[in-house]
Design a protein around this motif. Structure first.
Motif, PDB file in Angstrom:
ATOM      1  N   GLU A 148      46.658  -9.176-104.776  1.00 31.78           N
ATOM      2  CA  GLU A 148      46.969  -8.201-105.839  1.00 31.78           C
ATOM      3  C   GLU A 148      45.932  -7.072-105.909  1.00 31.78           C
ATOM      4  O   GLU A 148      46.156  -6.048-106.548  1.00 31.78           O
ATOM      5  N   LEU A 149      44.802  -7.275-105.242  1.00 32.22           N
ATOM      6  CA  LEU A 149      43.783  -6.221-105.210  1.00 32.22           C
ATOM      7  C   LEU A 149      44.018  -5.220-104.078  1.00 32.22           C
ATOM      8  O   LEU A 149      43.527  -4.101-104.142  1.00 32.22           O
ATOM      9  N   PHE A 150      44.733  -5.628-103.048  1.00 26.96           N
ATOM     10  CA  PHE A 150      44.818  -4.796-101.838  1.00 26.96           C
ATOM     11  C   PHE A 150      45.285  -3.368-102.153  1.00 26.96           C
ATOM     12  O   PHE A 150      46.248  -3.172-102.887  1.00 26.96           O
ATOM     13  N   ARG A 151      44.589  -2.411-101.532  1.00 23.14           N
ATOM     14  CA  ARG A 151      44.824  -1.009-101.846  1.00 23.14           C
ATOM     15  C   ARG A 151      45.461  -0.188-100.733  1.00 23.14           C
ATOM     16  O   ARG A 151      45.895   0.939-100.969  1.00 23.14           O
ATOM     17  N   LEU A 152      45.486  -0.710 -99.513  1.00 21.04           N
ATOM     18  CA  LEU A 152      45.938   0.126 -98.390  1.00 21.04           C
ATOM     19  C   LEU A 152      47.353   0.691 -98.555  1.00 21.04           C
ATOM     20  O   LEU A 152      47.555   1.890 -98.340  1.00 21.04           O
ATOM     21  N   PRO A 153      48.354  -0.123 -98.942  1.00 21.15           N
ATOM     22  CA  PRO A 153      49.702   0.453 -99.086  1.00 21.15           C
ATOM     23  C   PRO A 153      49.727   1.602-100.098  1.00 21.15           C
ATOM     24  O   PRO A 153      50.402   2.618 -99.867  1.00 21.15           O
ATOM     25  N   SER A 154      48.989   1.451-101.191  1.00 15.50           N
ATOM     26  CA  SER A 154      48.947   2.514-102.214  1.00 15.50           C
ATOM     27  C   SER A 154      48.243   3.757-101.673  1.00 15.50           C
ATOM     28  O   SER A 154      48.698   4.892-101.888  1.00 15.50           O
ATOM     29  N   LEU A 155      47.130   3.545-100.976  1.00 14.12           N
ATOM     30  CA  LEU A 155      46.408   4.675-100.382  1.00 14.12           C
ATOM     31  C   LEU A 155      47.312   5.440 -99.427  1.00 14.12           C
ATOM     32  O   LEU A 155      47.301   6.673 -99.387  1.00 14.12           O
ATOM     33  N   GLU A 156      48.098   4.696 -98.654  1.00 10.40           N
ATOM     34  CA  GLU A 156      48.950   5.344 -97.655  1.00 10.40           C
ATOM     35  C   GLU A 156      50.068   6.149 -98.316  1.00 10.40           C
ATOM     36  O   GLU A 156      50.435   7.226 -97.851  1.00 10.40           O
ATOM     37  N   ARG A 157      50.562   5.663 -99.428  1.00 10.32           N
ATOM     38  CA  ARG A 157      51.563   6.444-100.179  1.00 10.32           C
ATOM     39  C   ARG A 157      50.943   7.717-100.746  1.00 10.32           C
ATOM     40  O   ARG A 157      51.557   8.783-100.720  1.00 10.32           O
ATOM     41  N   ASP A 158      49.733   7.582-101.257  1.00  9.62           N
ATOM     42  CA  ASP A 158      49.040   8.761-101.800  1.00  9.62           C
ATOM     43  C   ASP A 158      48.804   9.802-100.707  1.00  9.62           C
ATOM     44  O   ASP A 158      49.004  11.003-100.919  1.00  9.62           O
ATOM     45  N   LEU A 159      48.367   9.331 -99.549  1.00  7.34           N
ATOM     46  CA  LEU A 159      48.076  10.261 -98.456  1.00  7.34           C
ATOM     47  C   LEU A 159      49.354  10.922 -97.932  1.00  7.34           C
ATOM     48  O   LEU A 159      49.365  12.119 -97.637  1.00  7.34           O
TER      49      LEU A 159
END
Length: 215
Positions: A72-83
């Protein structure tokens, strides 16, 4: 005697303040820099979290680091959407790490491979920071550059799967207090926390050089 989580927090306080009050961060949060600077910063985060989260896979059964690996902490998918939102669908082909970012990501990857306790130090400085100060950045970014509230562009700061951040942070600190490490190893973890903050500050410094405010 102080608990280990308290020890970590107080020992790294100075570096924490230094990172938070870097010129780049102050300029960014003060609305004095454009959205391009924010996007560039987000790109640098991608390299650090890529190292953190690709390294996590091999640590799930480790007695020290294992309990901290929480999807639940993982950030990569969210970062990739932002980018993708800020840089377009080909964001990955234009992605470049600053030398300071490369050094930071390399250190995280090295700890993940060779020293699980050191990995915990980096895990703590990143994710607990995101759950706390990261929320201030999100609010400023929404206001300054008009991102949709908790939408694309600021998803990195939105923990969809953590409904009660205060309770989560409490549980996280309990995990720290229960780390199966002797005093010497705990001291090494604290030292690595300080190093993590210093590496982070180096990235801010490099970004500040890339985005100087015209004097």
């Amino acid at each position: 005697m102080d608990s280990f989580s308290t020890l970590i927090r107080t020992a790294s306080h100075e570096q924490h303040v230094e990172a938070e009050t870097s010129t780049f961060m102050s300029d960014l949060l003060g609305g004095r820099l454009g959205v391009d600077a924010y996007a560039r910063y987000t790109e640098q985060l991608w390299f650090v979290y890529e190292a953190l989260e690709s390294g996590a896979q091999g640590l799930t059964s480790d007695p020290v680091a294992g309990p901290f690996i929480q999807p639940e902490l993982f950030r990569l998918p969210s970062l990739e959407r932002d980018l993708a939102h800020m840089r377009g669908p080909d964001w990955h082909s234009t992605l470049t790490a600053l030398p300071a970012t490369r050094a930071y990501a390399d250190r995280v990857a090295e700890c993940a491979r060779t020293w699980p306790s050191g990995y915990v130090a980096h895990h703590y400085t990143r994710y607990l920071g995101d759950l706390s100060g990261g929320q201030i950045i999100r609010g400023k970014a929404e206001k300054t550059w008009g991102f949709e509230r908790k939408g694309d562009g600021v998803r990195f700061y939105v923990f969809e799967d953590i409904s009660n951040p205060a309770a989560f942070k409490r549980g996280y600190r309990e995990l720290l207090d229960a780390v199966p490490a002797d005093d010497l190893e705990k001291q090494r973890i604290v030292t690595e926390c300080k190093r993590a903050f210093a590496l982070n500050t180096d990235v801010f410094r490099a970004l500040g050089e890339e985005f100087p405010l015209s004097a």
